[in-house]
Design a protein around this motif. Sequence first.
Motif, mmCIF file in Angstrom:
data_model
loop_
_atom_site.group_PDB
_atom_site.id
_atom_site.type_symbol
_atom_site.label_atom_id
_atom_site.label_comp_id
_atom_site.label_asym_id
_atom_site.label_seq_id
_atom_site.Cartn_x
_atom_site.Cartn_y
_atom_site.Cartn_z
ATOM 1 N N ILE A 1 0.844 -1.203 0.000
ATOM 2 C CA ILE A 1 0.000 0.000 0.000
ATOM 3 C C ILE A 1 0.883 1.259 0.000
ATOM 4 C CG2 ILE A 1 -1.700 1.324 1.369
ATOM 5 C CD1 ILE A 1 -3.051 -1.365 1.952
ATOM 6 N N ASN A 2 1.973 1.199 0.738
ATOM 7 C CA ASN A 2 2.895 2.351 0.736
ATOM 8 C C ASN A 2 3.439 2.608 -0.665
ATOM 9 O OD1 ASN A 2 2.521 2.588 3.447
ATOM 10 N ND2 ASN A 2 4.468 1.660 4.018
ATOM 11 N N THR A 3 3.791 1.528 -1.371
ATOM 12 C CA THR A 3 4.309 1.701 -2.739
ATOM 13 C C THR A 3 3.215 2.261 -3.641
ATOM 14 O OG1 THR A 3 5.600 -0.270 -2.338
ATOM 15 C CG2 THR A 3 5.554 0.504 -4.601
ATOM 16 N N LEU A 4 2.000 1.734 -3.457
ATOM 17 C CA LEU A 4 0.882 2.185 -4.305
ATOM 18 C C LEU A 4 0.577 3.660 -4.089
ATOM 19 C CD1 LEU A 4 -1.558 -0.848 -3.866
ATOM 20 C CD2 LEU A 4 -0.295 -0.250 -5.927
ATOM 21 N N THR A 5 0.635 4.069 -2.826
ATOM 22 C CA THR A 5 0.236 5.458 -2.526
ATOM 23 C C THR A 5 1.433 6.400 -2.540
ATOM 24 O OG1 THR A 5 0.467 4.984 -0.185
ATOM 25 C CG2 THR A 5 -1.736 4.781 -1.089
ATOM 26 N N GLY A 6 2.626 5.800 -2.593
ATOM 27 C CA GLY A 6 3.831 6.635 -2.633
ATOM 28 C C GLY A 6 4.085 7.364 -1.329
ATOM 29 N N LYS A 7 3.550 6.827 -0.261
ATOM 30 C CA LYS A 7 3.842 7.464 1.035
ATOM 31 C C LYS A 7 3.951 6.434 2.148
ATOM 32 C CE LYS A 7 -0.963 8.498 1.918
ATOM 33 N NZ LYS A 7 -2.015 9.303 1.490
#
Length: 321
Positions: free
Chosen positions: A131-137
């Motif tokens: 999810i961090n990779t997907l949202t970039g945060k």
Amino acid sequence: MAIQWFPGHMHLTKKAISERIKEIDVVIELLDARLPGSSANPMLAELTEGKPALKVLNKQDLADPTRTPLWLDYYNSQPGTRAIGLDASMSTPAKALIEACHVLAPTRGSMVKPMRVLICGIPNVGKSTLINTLTGKRATKTGDEAGVTKIEQRIVLADGFYLFDTPGMLWPRIIVAKSGYNLAASGAIGRNAFNEEEVALELLDYLIPNYPALLKARYKVELPAGTTDEQLLEEIGRKRGAVLSKGRINLQKAAEIVIYEFRQSTLGRITLETPTEFQSWMEAGQKLDAERQVKKDDIELKRLIKLKKVPRPAKVDRRGE
Ligand code: G4P
């Protein structure tokens, strides 16, 4: 194997999924590519009312590259199901996820009819990382604190594409004994809930016939025919200096080394089950579970008869036979 966790947490998560499911178009289940069958939640199909399913074989960088395709084929051959492999090294996983969801729910994904996707998975499967990779945060983990079980606000992955996160969830009873061991070896279950020596022995029992070359290369051991898991664990302990007084082997230390090196893949890329193996374990587990249930029902019936809550079954009169 006795494994304990928090069923209260699980019940709340189940409730949260049931409340949200009507508005969901696709359910993504993150599986551990090293143990896809064991890391799949057996309650999920029922809980998600048979919604189209995307199985994501995550951490494929740690799994045996010859076995991941077997699992992808297995899931892709099931109705309403697609499967893809992923790992944290992929810089743009969103594209693969969005494409697969569009195949599963072709009428969704516009601003008028957005694609609403629920993402589920066992603890430690890599959901927060993805999810961090997907949202970039740097997002916080869903449900990390006890009692936090509400489904998070939607994450916008693209125009008309919304993702809803759920807390990592295990199920109350693992009926396939091997799955309990594989989940423990992978790191899905907290270390206080299992015996490391037992888990390492099960792991070695599987690795000896399936990945002998990796064992020999990592631990510089010979594996003559008939080598047992106990003998190998002792040998690993000896080689790694896990020795107690009077030359006894510190099996706990040796077990920790084996589990750690499997998790880190310093042992090599390993998958602990094939679809065929898992199906046969599942059949055996279900049979055993059914037998256990019959025994339990029998004990309960006897208890109720004793308490006179149910009439005693009538005796058959065979005198005239
Ligand atoms: P969760 O939300 O599902 O509980 O899992 P999370 O993302 O926290 O990931 C659990 C562990 O797995 C983390 O390692 C993470 O770095 C690692 N991980 C996640 N995705 C992948 C992947 O595709 N490949 C590999 N090899 N590892 C992955 P950790 O040691 O617990 O934490 P850290 O070292 O990242 O701090």
